[in-house]
Write a protein that holds these residues in place. Sequence first.
Motif, PDB file in Angstrom:
ATOM      1  N   GLN A   1       0.823  -1.209   0.000  1.00  0.00           N
ATOM      2  CA  GLN A   1       0.000   0.000   0.000  1.00  0.00           C
ATOM      3  C   GLN A   1       0.858   1.260   0.000  1.00  0.00           C
ATOM      4  O   GLN A   1       0.515   2.268  -0.623  1.00  0.00           O
ATOM      5  CB  GLN A   1      -0.927   0.058   1.231  1.00  0.00           C
TER       6      GLN A   1
ATOM      7  N   GLY B   1      -7.838   0.182  -3.895  1.00  0.00           N
ATOM      8  CA  GLY B   1      -8.472  -1.113  -4.155  1.00  0.00           C
ATOM      9  C   GLY B   1      -8.547  -1.439  -5.631  1.00  0.00           C
ATOM     10  O   GLY B   1      -8.342  -2.582  -6.041  1.00  0.00           O
ATOM     11  N   GLU B   2      -8.831  -0.435  -6.447  1.00  0.00           N
ATOM     12  CA  GLU B   2      -8.910  -0.636  -7.897  1.00  0.00           C
ATOM     13  C   GLU B   2      -7.559  -1.056  -8.461  1.00  0.00           C
ATOM     14  O   GLU B   2      -7.458  -1.966  -9.287  1.00  0.00           O
ATOM     15  CB  GLU B   2      -9.379   0.665  -8.547  1.00  0.00           C
TER      16      GLU B   2
ATOM     17  N   LEU C   1      -5.041  -2.461  -6.757  1.00  0.00           N
ATOM     18  CA  LEU C   1      -4.726  -3.800  -6.243  1.00  0.00           C
ATOM     19  C   LEU C   1      -5.414  -4.874  -7.076  1.00  0.00           C
ATOM     20  O   LEU C   1      -4.791  -5.880  -7.446  1.00  0.00           O
ATOM     21  CB  LEU C   1      -5.147  -3.916  -4.777  1.00  0.00           C
ATOM     22  N   ARG C   2      -6.682  -4.687  -7.391  1.00  0.00           N
ATOM     23  CA  ARG C   2      -7.424  -5.665  -8.209  1.00  0.00           C
ATOM     24  C   ARG C   2      -6.871  -5.743  -9.631  1.00  0.00           C
ATOM     25  O   ARG C   2      -6.709  -6.828 -10.187  1.00  0.00           O
ATOM     26  CB  ARG C   2      -8.911  -5.319  -8.236  1.00  0.00           C
TER      27      ARG C   2
ATOM     28  N   GLU D   1      -4.228  -8.148  -4.453  1.00  0.00           N
ATOM     29  CA  GLU D   1      -5.058  -8.115  -3.243  1.00  0.00           C
ATOM     30  C   GLU D   1      -4.473  -8.950  -2.107  1.00  0.00           C
ATOM     31  O   GLU D   1      -4.459  -8.534  -0.961  1.00  0.00           O
ATOM     32  CB  GLU D   1      -6.488  -8.593  -3.514  1.00  0.00           C
TER      33      GLU D   1
ATOM     34  N   PRO E   1      -5.581  -5.438   4.721  1.00  0.00           N
ATOM     35  CA  PRO E   1      -6.327  -4.188   4.950  1.00  0.00           C
ATOM     36  C   PRO E   1      -5.513  -3.224   5.805  1.00  0.00           C
ATOM     37  O   PRO E   1      -4.767  -3.628   6.697  1.00  0.00           O
ATOM     38  CB  PRO E   1      -7.581  -4.649   5.690  1.00  0.00           C
TER      39      PRO E   1
END
Length: 135
Positions: free
Chosen positions: A92, A109-110, A112-113, A118, A123
């Motif tokens: 991150q 998140g976008e 990572l995907r 992921e 988190p």
Amino acid sequence: MGVAELRQAVKRYGPVEALGGLDLCLERGEGLVLLGPNGAGKSTAIHLLVGLLVPDQGEVRLFGLEPRNPLARQRLGLTPQEAAFPERLRVQEVLALVAAHYPRPRALGEVLRAFGLEGLAPPLEPGAQGRPGVP
């Protein structure tokens, strides 16, 4: 006018002429592969086009502008041959560092995907979203 242009670009390193009057015009939608032996000037040409070097002679344009102009550079995506981040950075944190270079970065998140990361990015702890540099 092309997206990236070298006009009679000359670059010398001391007595060595790395580029001797190179002309190149890359138009929108075109791809380019530079092939040649070590010392042929491939990296020098790229460094001129992205504004990391200034020609000794000739002209360089990126999106119609001088390559060191921030308006030209913000439209450019570049991956260096070698890149290293401190080993202690979390996934991150690396993504946040890269995102900080863009005016409207994609959501963490976008990204990572999109890259299948992921599982490598647990988190964030509560309150991390408010930390500077973390999207």
